[in-house]
Design an enzyme around this catalytic site. Structure first.
Site, short mmCIF file in Angstrom:
data_model
loop_
_atom_site.label_atom_id
_atom_site.label_comp_id
_atom_site.label_asym_id
_atom_site.label_seq_id
_atom_site.Cartn_x
_atom_site.Cartn_y
_atom_site.Cartn_z
N LEU A 185 3.56 10.94 -8.62
CA LEU A 185 3.34 9.50 -8.82
C LEU A 185 2.95 8.91 -7.48
O LEU A 185 3.75 8.89 -6.54
CB LEU A 185 4.62 8.85 -9.35
CG LEU A 185 4.84 8.96 -10.86
CD1 LEU A 185 5.00 10.40 -11.29
CD2 LEU A 185 6.03 8.14 -11.28
N ILE A 186 1.73 8.43 -7.41
CA ILE A 186 1.23 7.99 -6.11
C ILE A 186 0.88 6.50 -6.15
O ILE A 186 0.18 6.04 -7.04
CB ILE A 186 0.03 8.86 -5.65
CG1 ILE A 186 -0.36 8.51 -4.22
CG2 ILE A 186 -1.16 8.77 -6.59
CD1 ILE A 186 -1.09 9.61 -3.50
N LYS A 267 10.39 1.28 -13.22
CA LYS A 267 10.38 2.70 -12.86
C LYS A 267 10.59 3.58 -14.09
O LYS A 267 9.96 4.61 -14.24
CB LYS A 267 11.49 3.00 -11.84
CG LYS A 267 11.18 2.55 -10.45
CD LYS A 267 10.17 3.47 -9.76
CE LYS A 267 9.24 2.70 -8.85
NZ LYS A 267 9.91 1.91 -7.84
N GLY A 289 8.12 9.41 -4.36
CA GLY A 289 8.42 9.24 -2.94
C GLY A 289 9.71 8.47 -2.74
O GLY A 289 9.91 7.89 -1.68
N GLN A 298 16.53 2.24 -5.40
CA GLN A 298 16.75 3.64 -5.02
C GLN A 298 18.19 3.95 -4.61
O GLN A 298 18.44 4.72 -3.69
CB GLN A 298 15.74 4.03 -3.94
CG GLN A 298 14.31 3.94 -4.48
CD GLN A 298 13.22 4.08 -3.45
OE1 GLN A 298 13.48 4.41 -2.30
NE2 GLN A 298 11.99 3.83 -3.83
N CYS A 458 -1.16 -17.45 -4.06
CA CYS A 458 0.17 -16.82 -4.14
C CYS A 458 0.73 -16.81 -2.72
O CYS A 458 0.02 -17.12 -1.76
CB CYS A 458 0.11 -15.40 -4.72
SG CYS A 458 -0.57 -14.20 -3.58
N1 LIG Z 1 1.89 1.91 -8.84
C1 LIG Z 1 2.44 3.11 -8.77
N2 LIG Z 1 1.78 4.18 -9.25
C2 LIG Z 1 2.33 5.43 -9.19
N3 LIG Z 1 3.54 5.68 -8.68
C3 LIG Z 1 4.24 4.64 -8.19
C4 LIG Z 1 3.74 3.31 -8.22
N4 LIG Z 1 4.67 2.51 -7.67
C5 LIG Z 1 5.70 3.31 -7.32
N5 LIG Z 1 5.46 4.60 -7.63
C6 LIG Z 1 6.32 5.79 -7.41
O1 LIG Z 1 7.66 5.36 -7.22
C7 LIG Z 1 8.07 5.68 -5.88
C8 LIG Z 1 8.96 4.58 -5.34
O2 LIG Z 1 8.23 3.39 -5.33
P1 LIG Z 1 8.80 2.08 -4.67
O3 LIG Z 1 7.76 1.04 -4.85
O4 LIG Z 1 10.16 1.84 -5.20
O5 LIG Z 1 9.00 2.53 -3.18
P2 LIG Z 1 7.97 2.56 -1.96
O6 LIG Z 1 8.82 2.79 -0.77
O7 LIG Z 1 7.12 1.32 -1.95
O8 LIG Z 1 7.06 3.84 -2.25
P3 LIG Z 1 5.62 4.14 -1.62
O9 LIG Z 1 5.74 4.05 -0.12
O10 LIG Z 1 5.27 5.51 -2.09
O11 LIG Z 1 4.69 3.07 -2.17
C9 LIG Z 1 6.78 5.84 -5.09
O12 LIG Z 1 6.98 6.65 -3.95
C10 LIG Z 1 5.90 6.49 -6.12
O13 LIG Z 1 6.18 7.87 -6.24
#
Ligand SMILES: Nc1ncnc2c1ncn2[C@@H]1O[C@H](COP(=O)(O)OP(=O)(O)OP(=O)(O)O)[C@@H](O)[C@H]1O
Length: 484
Positions: A185-186, A267, A289, A298, A458
């Site tokens: 998931l990126i 999530k 991540g 988290q 915004c």
């Molecule tokens: N729009 C998205 N598409 C795909 N995966 C997502 C998306 N948003 C979050 N994720 C997944 O959920 C994880 C945690 O996201 P979160 O936004 O809570 O933390 P983050 O610290 O902002 O993560 P990142 O640095 O990877 O953006 C991400 O690392 C990614 O694996």
């Protein structure tokens, strides 16, 4: 000129059949990657190493070949070497003298030998003979076994002598595709770039899944990150990039879901959708991540509630890493600059998120979703071969105009989430202000008076830019960003 590629030690410790399989995979991966540098590069597997040959008449290939080798998973070291034949230890000395003699002037040095094959001398015999000769017949300061200024590295393999010109560490890990596939998931941020990389390095074909929360610009940015990771470290095997339009899910979350639970529920929606995509692709694990305590969603309690929404294995390679270490790693792997420029979404997640989500409450909240919400977004998912991404990048990126004052016939559209707008209402002297939250904007915009120009507002100017881009891409010309 050749490169001696040594396999990562963990591979060398495996049983003979596994080691053979891994070595074969690595050989074929190297061949796949290097044929894109030049078809004339040769790749030959031996028992504990892989020899890569560059034709004498193409020295310009040495740097690119050396660079690519340091990015291929499963490699411990890459040594750039010159190959010679020899019969006696004295021959070895003469070749070494010719290659290193001048370089040693005024320096301390030592000779290190690695030997394989049957010989009537040992590695130490060669070190002593060659070291002694160089000491006497060059202008070196002398032999120094600890911390010398120059280490003369020789490798002897049966009847071949290799003089090492340069030796650099490889990426480590396992050869690509020796492990099963994962779906990562990126989001384009620091974390998911690094977590994806860790699985590439571990030898898993890493496919990408991106949830578009609004805006072509974000999608383009994330595709660039994924393409960079694949092209640099995983190019030997093709992978897929899946985009799932998630605007409607975010819209329902913002409209229907209890504030504190929004993050966890978003999530869970992502994990459910990704699990279904993974299942279709025959992939057994998701990668994220997430890192313990980094943001409110988290906590262990919340991660546990997130995991309850699917049977699919969710892997979190960064779980105990510190943020700074993750950022440092992103710098090393080349994703830092992408991550820095990635937009953050103002207003997507609630203001006071819970750190202790209760599963029963979450499940009760989720009953408020439209029953076919996920089916619909999954139907609209786009799956592409990652190699198509550069073509997609050619499409012209729409630019937005930003203004800081409001003219006649212009309306300020406050697109913040309702609770943000309530907390800090926006007033612009002498101008009309309308409030349409961003998650309703795409459908509501068509209803607006098209003779007027709309200035989207915004808090941080990120969501307004994304929404303006989206509307411009839809063909509306009367949209600008408002940054007072
Ligand atoms: N729009 C998205 N598409 C795909 N995966 C997502 C998306 N948003 C979050 N994720 C997944 O959920 C994880 C945690 O996201 P979160 O936004 O809570 O933390 P983050 O610290 O902002 O993560 P990142 O640095 O990877 O953006 C991400 O690392 C990614 O694996």
């Amino acid at each position: 000129m050749k490169f001696i590629v040594k396999l990562y030690p963990e591979i060398m410790m495996k049983s003979k059949p596994v080691r053979l399989r891994f070595t074969k995979m690595l050989e074929s991966n190297i061949r796949n990657v290097l044929k894109k540098v030049d078809e004339s590069v040769t790749v030959v597997k031996q028992w504990d190493r892989i020899m890569v040959g560059v034709p004498q008449d193409k020295p310009e290939l040495l740097d690119p070949v050396g660079e690519r080798l340091t990015c291929i998973p499963g490699i411990a070291t890459v040594a750039r070497v010159n190959e010679y034949g020899f019969e006696t230890v004295h021959d070895i000395y003469l070749h070494t003298l010719k290659a290193f003699g001048d370089e040693l002037a005024g320096k301390t040095f030592c000779v290190r030998v690695k030997r394989s094959g049957q010989h009537d001398f040992t590695s130490i015999d060669v070190e002593k003979y060659v070291g002694g000769g160089l000491n006497q017949h060059t202008d070196a300061v002398g032999v120094k076994l600890k911390n010398p200024e120059i280490t003369v590295n020789l490798e002897i393999n049966n009847d071949k002598l290799y003089l090492v010109e340069k030796k650099v560490p490889g990426l480590g890990g396992f050869p690509m595709a020796t492990q099963e596939d994962v779906l990562s998931l990126i989001s384009g941020g620091f974390d998911s770039g690094v977590s994806s990389f860790q699985f590439i390095k571990k030898g898993a074909r890493t496919h990408y899944c991106f949830f578009n929360l609004g805006g072509a610009q974000h999608e383009i940015g994330v595709k660039q990150v994924a393409y960079h990771l694949w092209k640099t470290y995983g190019e030997s095997h093709k992978v897929k990039f899946v985009t799932i339009p998630f605007e409607s899910v975010v819209a329902e979350i913002l409209e229907r879901i209890d504030h504190g639970l929004m993050g966890v529920i978003l999530k869970r929606c992502m994990m459910r959708a990704a699990s279904r995509v993974a299942e279709r692709m025959g992939v057994q694990a998701l990668v994220t991540g997430e890192s313990l305590g980094q943001v409110s969603s988290q906590t262990l309690t919340n991660l546990n509630v997130i995991d309850r929404c699917t049977d699919t294995l969710i892997l979190r390679p960064l779980i105990t890493m510190d943020k700074q270490d993750i950022i440092n790693e992103s710098r090393k792997i080349g994703t830092e600059d992408f991550a820095k420029s990635m937009p953050e979404y103002c207003g997507v997640i609630s203001q006071r998120p819970t750190v202790k989500a209760v599963l029963a409450k979450v499940e009760a909240e989720e009953l408020k979703f439209s029953p076919d919400l996920l089916d619909k977004v999954l139907e609209a998912a786009e799956v592409i071969d990652i190699r198509e991404i550069p073509k997609a990048m050619d499409t012209k990126v729409t630019e937005t105009e930003t203004v800081s004052s409001v003219a006649a016939e212009q309306v300020v559209l406050d697109i913040r989430a309702p609770e943000e707008e309530e907390r800090r209402p926006l007033q612009v002297a002498g101008a009309e202000v309308q409030h349409i939250p961003f998650f309703k904007l795409s459908s509501a915009f068509a209803e607006l008076d098209s003779s007027k120009t709309y200035l989207l507002y915004c808090e941080r100017g990120v969501m307004s830019k994304l929404q303006a881009l989206y509307l411009l891409e839809q063909g509306y010309q009367n949209v600008k960003v408002y940054r007072p």
